[in-house]
Write an enzyme that holds these catalytic residues in place. Structure first.
Site, PDB file in Angstrom:
ATOM      1  N   LYS A 214       0.793  -0.997  -0.073  1.00 28.80           N
ATOM      2  CA  LYS A 214      -0.013   0.120  -0.008  1.00 28.80           C
ATOM      3  C   LYS A 214       0.751   1.295   0.068  1.00 28.80           C
ATOM      4  O   LYS A 214       0.604   2.183  -0.741  1.00 28.80           O
ATOM      5  CB  LYS A 214      -0.943  -0.076   1.054  1.00 28.80           C
ATOM      6  CG  LYS A 214      -1.888   1.128   1.448  1.00 28.80           C
ATOM      7  CD  LYS A 214      -2.800   1.099   2.478  1.00 28.80           C
ATOM      8  CE  LYS A 214      -3.548   2.506   2.593  1.00 28.80           C
ATOM      9  NZ  LYS A 214      -4.352   2.616   3.820  1.00 28.80           N
ATOM     10  N   GLU A 220      10.511  -4.692   4.540  1.00 27.07           N
ATOM     11  CA  GLU A 220      10.863  -6.219   4.232  1.00 27.07           C
ATOM     12  C   GLU A 220      10.269  -5.992   2.517  1.00 27.07           C
ATOM     13  O   GLU A 220      11.221  -6.803   1.815  1.00 27.07           O
ATOM     14  CB  GLU A 220       9.773  -6.887   4.697  1.00 27.07           C
ATOM     15  CG  GLU A 220       9.914  -6.954   6.315  1.00 27.07           C
ATOM     16  CD  GLU A 220       9.427  -6.052   6.946  1.00 27.07           C
ATOM     17  OE1 GLU A 220       9.135  -4.682   6.556  1.00 27.07           O
ATOM     18  OE2 GLU A 220       9.288  -6.402   8.389  1.00 27.07           O
ATOM     19  N   GLY A 275      -4.820  -1.659   4.985  1.00 24.20           N
ATOM     20  CA  GLY A 275      -4.110  -2.958   4.689  1.00 24.20           C
ATOM     21  C   GLY A 275      -4.726  -4.281   4.819  1.00 24.20           C
ATOM     22  O   GLY A 275      -4.910  -5.065   4.075  1.00 24.20           O
ATOM     23  N   ARG A 276      -5.139  -4.455   6.043  1.00 26.92           N
ATOM     24  CA  ARG A 276      -5.784  -5.666   6.389  1.00 26.92           C
ATOM     25  C   ARG A 276      -7.260  -5.880   5.919  1.00 26.92           C
ATOM     26  O   ARG A 276      -7.958  -6.917   6.175  1.00 26.92           O
ATOM     27  CB  ARG A 276      -5.868  -5.898   7.871  1.00 26.92           C
ATOM     28  CG  ARG A 276      -6.267  -4.908   8.906  1.00 26.92           C
ATOM     29  CD  ARG A 276      -5.926  -4.904   9.989  1.00 26.92           C
ATOM     30  NE  ARG A 276      -6.251  -3.614  10.943  1.00 26.92           N
ATOM     31  CZ  ARG A 276      -5.775  -2.431  11.155  1.00 26.92           C
ATOM     32  NH1 ARG A 276      -4.433  -2.370  10.319  1.00 26.92           N
ATOM     33  NH2 ARG A 276      -6.272  -1.720  11.756  1.00 26.92           N
ATOM     34  N   GLU A 361      -4.683  -6.574  14.983  1.00 28.14           N
ATOM     35  CA  GLU A 361      -4.177  -5.299  14.496  1.00 28.14           C
ATOM     36  C   GLU A 361      -5.412  -4.347  14.364  1.00 28.14           C
ATOM     37  O   GLU A 361      -5.038  -3.068  14.892  1.00 28.14           O
ATOM     38  CB  GLU A 361      -3.460  -5.307  13.044  1.00 28.14           C
ATOM     39  CG  GLU A 361      -2.404  -4.244  12.682  1.00 28.14           C
ATOM     40  CD  GLU A 361      -1.707  -4.379  11.465  1.00 28.14           C
ATOM     41  OE1 GLU A 361      -2.493  -4.106  10.510  1.00 28.14           O
ATOM     42  OE2 GLU A 361      -0.546  -4.386  11.351  1.00 28.14           O
ATOM     43  N   HIS A 392      -5.037 -33.421  17.497  1.00 28.65           N
ATOM     44  CA  HIS A 392      -3.761 -33.945  17.904  1.00 28.65           C
ATOM     45  C   HIS A 392      -2.755 -33.216  18.627  1.00 28.65           C
ATOM     46  O   HIS A 392      -1.583 -33.358  18.708  1.00 28.65           O
ATOM     47  CB  HIS A 392      -3.301 -35.053  16.867  1.00 28.65           C
ATOM     48  CG  HIS A 392      -4.394 -35.760  16.623  1.00 28.65           C
ATOM     49  ND1 HIS A 392      -4.527 -37.153  17.131  1.00 28.65           N
ATOM     50  CD2 HIS A 392      -5.310 -35.632  15.261  1.00 28.65           C
ATOM     51  CE1 HIS A 392      -5.579 -37.629  16.576  1.00 28.65           C
ATOM     52  NE2 HIS A 392      -6.200 -36.846  15.605  1.00 28.65           N
ATOM     53  N   LYS A 512       9.706  -0.630  14.257  1.00 26.12           N
ATOM     54  CA  LYS A 512      10.104  -0.341  12.982  1.00 26.12           C
ATOM     55  C   LYS A 512      11.262   0.690  12.815  1.00 26.12           C
ATOM     56  O   LYS A 512      12.353   0.469  12.387  1.00 26.12           O
ATOM     57  CB  LYS A 512       9.007   0.287  12.097  1.00 26.12           C
ATOM     58  CG  LYS A 512       8.000  -0.900  11.405  1.00 26.12           C
ATOM     59  CD  LYS A 512       7.009  -0.016  10.404  1.00 26.12           C
ATOM     60  CE  LYS A 512       5.695  -0.853  10.137  1.00 26.12           C
ATOM     61  NZ  LYS A 512       4.807  -0.229   9.049  1.00 26.12           N
TER      62      LYS A 512
HETATM   63  O1  F6P Z   1       3.386  -2.795   9.966  1.00 21.16           O
HETATM   64  C1  F6P Z   1       1.843  -3.198   9.658  1.00 21.16           C
HETATM   65  C2  F6P Z   1       1.437  -2.658   8.324  1.00 21.16           C
HETATM   66  O2  F6P Z   1       1.277  -1.394   8.050  1.00 21.16           O
HETATM   67  C3  F6P Z   1       0.178  -3.467   7.944  1.00 21.16           C
HETATM   68  O3  F6P Z   1      -0.727  -2.778   8.476  1.00 21.16           O
HETATM   69  C4  F6P Z   1       0.074  -3.452   6.820  1.00 21.16           C
HETATM   70  O4  F6P Z   1      -0.786  -4.314   5.932  1.00 21.16           O
HETATM   71  C5  F6P Z   1       1.644  -4.091   6.586  1.00 21.16           C
HETATM   72  O5  F6P Z   1       2.322  -3.192   7.374  1.00 21.16           O
HETATM   73  C6  F6P Z   1       2.140  -3.900   4.975  1.00 21.16           C
HETATM   74  O6  F6P Z   1       2.240  -2.467   4.744  1.00 21.16           O
HETATM   75  P1  F6P Z   1       2.311  -2.196   2.887  1.00 21.16           P
HETATM   76  O7  F6P Z   1       1.020  -2.673   2.299  1.00 21.16           O
HETATM   77  O8  F6P Z   1       2.103  -0.632   3.124  1.00 21.16           O
HETATM   78  O9  F6P Z   1       3.638  -2.453   2.680  1.00 21.16           O
END
Ligand code: F6P
Length: 551
Positions: A214, A220, A275-276, A361, A392, A512
């Site tokens: 987003k 990452e 995002g979620r 979240e 199990h 972060k």
């Molecule tokens: O660190 C949490 C977050 O902001 C989530 O809410 C989001 O889904 C995820 O990181 C990834 O964010 P992006 O889609 O901006 O890479």
């Protein structure tokens, strides 16, 4: 036309319904599920509601008519109907970020209207869906070729959090609908092992990278995207290959351009999609490529049906409201710390992980919408695994442990495979587990079965352990959409009653920022003199072990 934000609510614990629930809880606790079922032979059919293809049996919960009346009263006192209306009206209910929360617009029919700042966003939503469909069809048919003229055989989604969990969950869930000539893989972790595993043995000429973020700033994702570019350009020997092997899903056009992806290969979405809550947006591109635009549209249809159900159905028959209130009952009046989601479906094995982000979240918050610290529990710890595997591993604790863990069982009458008899066994287990949790086995019953006195207690089951059962005919794209929207609105219901903002996530920022700071220090080989003694010692040990490796 301006849309008002939500009116302030009085402190939750001063609410009359809340107080009445506090007084009601001890009496409720004295009645067991055995008592409640004995008193009402119709309970199993009476406490059952349907929405679209989903049936919720909520009879095995600690509920009397009075409990339900008080829970509905609580929802009314907390102005839930007005709050639902405000979300659908595009009010900026994400108050800490000043944004509307309109994931419901992502699944709107073309003739519906959802307004953000007075502008109908539905045409834009459908414009992006149409571009996604055209691109997906090109990849699926083989018309979209890689830089060296090869057909795309692997789609690798690079993204994390909401830009990963929804597409990954849906890819497994809709396995039976996926194009067999294409394989989708996912890279989320900054751990290079994941990228290495996802690309091992692949011909870069056959790989399409879908960079899903987003913000297009997430550490990452940007790091893995850079690794992907090296993988692609290194093989093709030409930067021009990026145009055939990379697409971006984002709200940040300048970030995408800066990375080197042509905005013509970008599928956009909007800041009013959290995002979620984004698996229906452009973030769903890998899902659409896998299952095709038709099946994707069916999934959106399922979401839309549940949205409409949530918006218009009276609380008494409203699945998300009922499930939200029942969860809140255990969470706030019986001190349940966690909540288990148990899909009896291998294809839904990633659902608990998806729901962890959605629930924790969204509602893992300690501050009210008005900005004060709150004095009650918010989101439970959500966990789960598919049945029957989980039987199990941790079901021992569910049956005989000392904690209250409300459960959601999810199952389907028909299998997505041809092996119906094995499916029947799977479902027999689901029904049996919900039954065993609810009704247990007393010591006397154990003795009557010939269990020795010494073992009678150890081989008894306290029972009275509550659960919901969600049953659908079959795991189709439409049913998946209904299921996910159900949990989304369940989270909304609880968040609004707790008076928290379910749509921000400030809690992830400190970690972060510190990781960036530490990473800079690691790179420079220096340590902050003010570093706490634990982190300083860990870093020193880390550096020492790194130099052993180098030596
Ligand atoms: O660190 C949490 C977050 O902001 C989530 O809410 C989001 O889904 C995820 O990181 C990834 O964010 P992006 O889609 O901006 O890479």
């Amino acid at each position: 036309m301006s849309t008002p934000s939500l009116s302030p609510l009085p402190a939750l614990r001063t609410s009359a319904a809340w107080r009445a629930l506090e007084s009601h809880a001890p009496a409720l606790h004295r009645q067991t599920l055995r008592d409640l079922f004995a008193a009402d032979p119709q309970r199993g059919t009476r406490l059952c509601v349907q929405a679209g293809g989903l049936v919720l049996d909520y009879s095995k919960n600690w509920l009397t008519p009075e409990t339900l009346r008080l829970l509905f009263e609580l929802a009314r006192e907390r102005e839930l109907p007005a709050r639902i209306a405000a979300m659908f009206a595009g009010a900026p209910i994400n108050n800490t970020e000043g944004r509307a929360v309109l994931h419901v617009a992502l699944r709107a029919n073309p003739d519906e209207r959802y307004l953000v700042d007075g502008v109908n966003v539905v045409p834009e939503v459908h414009e992006v869906l149409a571009r996604m469909a055209s691109f997906s069809n090109q990849v699926r048919s083989g018309a979209w070729l890689g830089y060296s003229g090869k057909r795309i055989r692997y789609v690798i989604n690079i993204g994390i959090g909401g830009s990963y969990l929804g597409p990954a969950m849906a890819y497994d869930a809709l396995r039976a609908y996926c194009e067999p000539a294409l394989e989708t893989r996912f890279v989320a972790n900054v751990d290079p092992a994941e990228f290495a595993a996802a690309t091992a043995g692949l011909d870069p000429g056959e790989v399409l990278f879908v960079i899903a973020s987003k913000t297009f700033t997430t550490q990452e994702t940007m790091t893995n995207a850079a690794a992907a570019r090296r993988f692609c350009v290194g093989h093709h020997g030409n930067e021009a290959a990026v145009a055939r092997h990379f697409v971006a899903l984002s709200t940040n056009e300048s970030g995408v351009r800066e990375f080197g992806i042509d905005p013509a290969n970008m599928f956009g979405f909007w800041d009013w999609v959290g995002g979620r809550y984004s698996m229906d947006s452009a973030i769903g591109l890998s899902t659409m490529i896998a299952v095709g635009p038709e099946n994707f549209a069916q999934m959106l249809r399922g979401f839309r049906q549940m949205d409409e159900h949530f918006r218009v159905t009276p609380f008494e028959r409203n699945l998300p409201v009922l499930m939200g209130l029942i969860g809140l009952l255990y969470n706030n009046f019986f001190d349940a710390q966690s909540y288990a989601v148990l899909p009896y479906s291998h294809d839904l094995r990633r659902l608990p992980a998806y729901l962890q982000q959605l629930v924790m979240e969204s509602n893992g918050k300690f501050v009210t919408r008005g900005g004060s610290a709150l004095d009650y529990q918010t989101a439970p710890i959500l966990w789960g695994e598919p049945g029957t595997n989980a039987q199990h591993s941790f079901y021992q604790l569910l049956h005989q442990g000392t904690r209250l863990v409300p459960c959601d069982f999810i199952g389907f009458s028909q299998s997505t495979t041809d092996d119906d008899s094995q499916h029947e066994l799977l479902m027999a287990n689901l029904f049996a587990q919900a039954q065993a949790l609810a009704f247990g086995k007393t010591e006397e019953e154990a003795r009557a079965e010939g269990i020795s006195e010494a073992l009678a207690l150890a081989r008894s089951y306290p029972g009275n352990r509550p659960s919901n059962v969600l049953l659908a005919r079959r795991l189709t794209p439409e049913v998946l959409g209904e299921l996910i929207a159900l949990y989304e609105h369940c989270v909304f219901t609880q968040g609004m009653i707790w008076d928290i903002n379910s749509f921000d996530q400030w809690g992830v920022e400190l970690g972060k920022a510190l990781a960036q700071k530490i990473s800079k220090q690691m790179g420079a080989g220096t340590a902050d003199a003010k570093l706490d003694s634990s982190t300083a010692a860990l870093l020193a040990r880390y550096h020492a072990q790194r130099s052993e490796q180098a030596g």
